[in-house]
Design a protein around this motif. Sequence first.
Motif, short mmCIF file in Angstrom:
data_model
loop_
_atom_site.label_atom_id
_atom_site.label_comp_id
_atom_site.label_asym_id
_atom_site.label_seq_id
_atom_site.Cartn_x
_atom_site.Cartn_y
_atom_site.Cartn_z
N LYS A 49 0.81 -1.22 0.00
CA LYS A 49 0.00 0.00 0.00
C LYS A 49 0.85 1.27 0.00
CE LYS A 49 -4.00 -2.04 2.35
NZ LYS A 49 -4.84 -2.01 3.57
N LEU A 50 2.09 1.17 0.47
CA LEU A 50 2.93 2.36 0.53
C LEU A 50 3.26 2.91 -0.84
CD1 LEU A 50 5.53 1.38 3.29
CD2 LEU A 50 3.40 2.68 3.54
N ALA A 51 3.23 2.05 -1.86
CA ALA A 51 3.61 2.49 -3.21
C ALA A 51 2.69 3.59 -3.72
CB ALA A 51 3.60 1.30 -4.17
N GLY A 52 1.44 3.61 -3.27
CA GLY A 52 0.50 4.59 -3.78
C GLY A 52 0.30 5.80 -2.89
N GLN A 53 1.07 5.93 -1.81
CA GLN A 53 0.83 7.04 -0.89
C GLN A 53 1.45 8.33 -1.41
OE1 GLN A 53 2.58 6.45 3.00
NE2 GLN A 53 4.63 6.92 2.29
N ASP A 54 0.88 9.45 -0.97
CA ASP A 54 1.41 10.77 -1.28
C ASP A 54 2.32 11.19 -0.14
OD1 ASP A 54 1.95 13.40 -1.82
OD2 ASP A 54 -0.14 14.06 -1.88
N PRO A 55 3.62 11.36 -0.38
CA PRO A 55 4.52 11.71 0.72
C PRO A 55 4.20 13.04 1.38
CG PRO A 55 5.64 11.88 -1.40
CD PRO A 55 4.33 11.20 -1.65
N ALA A 56 3.45 13.90 0.67
CA ALA A 56 3.07 15.19 1.25
C ALA A 56 1.88 15.08 2.19
CB ALA A 56 2.75 16.19 0.13
N ASP A 57 1.19 13.96 2.16
CA ASP A 57 0.05 13.73 3.03
C ASP A 57 0.54 13.63 4.47
OD1 ASP A 57 -2.10 12.76 4.50
OD2 ASP A 57 -2.75 11.37 2.94
N PRO A 58 -0.02 14.43 5.38
CA PRO A 58 0.44 14.38 6.77
C PRO A 58 0.22 13.03 7.44
CG PRO A 58 -1.52 15.75 6.55
CD PRO A 58 -1.05 15.46 5.18
N ASP A 59 -0.67 12.22 6.86
CA ASP A 59 -0.93 10.88 7.41
C ASP A 59 -0.09 9.80 6.73
OD1 ASP A 59 -2.83 11.75 9.26
OD2 ASP A 59 -4.43 11.69 7.76
N SER A 60 0.83 10.21 5.86
CA SER A 60 1.63 9.22 5.14
C SER A 60 2.67 8.59 6.06
CB SER A 60 2.31 9.86 3.92
OG SER A 60 3.26 10.82 4.34
N VAL A 61 3.16 7.44 5.65
CA VAL A 61 4.22 6.74 6.37
C VAL A 61 5.57 7.30 5.92
CG1 VAL A 61 5.40 4.51 6.63
CG2 VAL A 61 2.90 4.62 6.70
N GLY A 62 6.46 7.56 6.89
CA GLY A 62 7.77 8.11 6.55
C GLY A 62 8.91 7.13 6.69
N ALA A 63 8.67 6.01 7.38
CA ALA A 63 9.70 4.98 7.54
C ALA A 63 9.03 3.70 8.00
CB ALA A 63 10.77 5.41 8.55
N VAL A 64 9.71 2.58 7.76
CA VAL A 64 9.23 1.27 8.18
C VAL A 64 10.22 0.68 9.17
CG1 VAL A 64 8.71 -1.10 7.43
CG2 VAL A 64 8.02 0.85 6.00
N LEU A 65 9.71 0.12 10.26
CA LEU A 65 10.54 -0.53 11.27
C LEU A 65 10.13 -1.99 11.37
CD1 LEU A 65 12.60 -0.45 13.61
CD2 LEU A 65 10.72 0.23 15.11
N LEU A 66 11.05 -2.90 11.10
CA LEU A 66 10.77 -4.33 11.20
C LEU A 66 11.41 -4.90 12.46
CD1 LEU A 66 11.26 -3.76 7.85
CD2 LEU A 66 10.21 -6.01 7.90
N HIS A 67 10.67 -5.79 13.14
CA HIS A 67 11.14 -6.30 14.42
C HIS A 67 10.51 -7.65 14.70
CE1 HIS A 67 7.31 -5.52 16.58
NE2 HIS A 67 7.17 -4.59 15.63
N GLY A 68 11.04 -8.35 15.70
CA GLY A 68 10.42 -9.55 16.23
C GLY A 68 9.74 -9.22 17.54
#
Length: 271
Positions: A49-68
């Motif tokens: 879903k991140l592929a279609g987001q607008d980076p200027a949207d205040p609700d957009s994702v800015g980074a991904v954190l992967l964890h266990g």
Amino acid sequence: MSSETAGGTSNEKSAVERDGRVLRCRISTGRHGTLDGPAMQEVGAALEKLAGQDPADPDSVGAVLLHGDGDNFCTGGDVRAFAGAEDRYAYVHALADTFHALQRPLATAPVPTVAAVAGWAAGAGMSVVLACDIAVGGRSTRMRPAYPGIGFSPDGGMSWTLPRLVGMARARRILLTDEVLEADTLTELGLLASVVDDDAVAEEAAATAHRLAQGPTAALGQIRNLLAGTWEMSFAEQLDAESDSIATCAAGPEGAEGLAAFGEKRRPRFH
């Protein structure tokens, strides 16, 4: 997908959560960090879903954190499930395809990706780390291909990412000998960006993700694209791509804010 590879059991809690502009993604479950099959699908769908987001949207994702969610980042999946499969070829192929449905959007995400590598990252776990931009580990963090240990070849892109990160000769040695890589070696090879005390891995990785998430999201996405394309382009082609990219950034809102902040002698406020 293996040290002990996919399948796993899922927790009731969602594997994907928002933490401000950071998308937190859990890929394993339990103390040993078994690769979680349902979580793989949930995380893969969220990354798509991140592929279609607008980076200027205040609700957009800015980074991904992967964890266990245990003592280890991920040690692979359930080897016993492999052994018990009636049609082992079909079973393992389907699991690899599911795993790759996570790895593809992880590698092409439009935002930086960070791995919080506590404890072991083996098999599929190591493949995930290699596909991320930045990995934060602890002093006892270890990585191991683990596939040869059960008579398997790699999946998750390890045979593609590892030689590009450490060189072909080292990749051959690591994969063919199923080498266990200690934290110091992982730092030397660039597979860990930083090493902290074991109990500080989650905090440091989260801080890194939040710092990246407050940066110029569109520009960071352009940087990821340029780096990903460099293997297929000539130097002249890369220069052309850089011209297009820097001009696009300059004409966008992040470029405007960055230039304004520079002129006003203040820190830029991208978000």
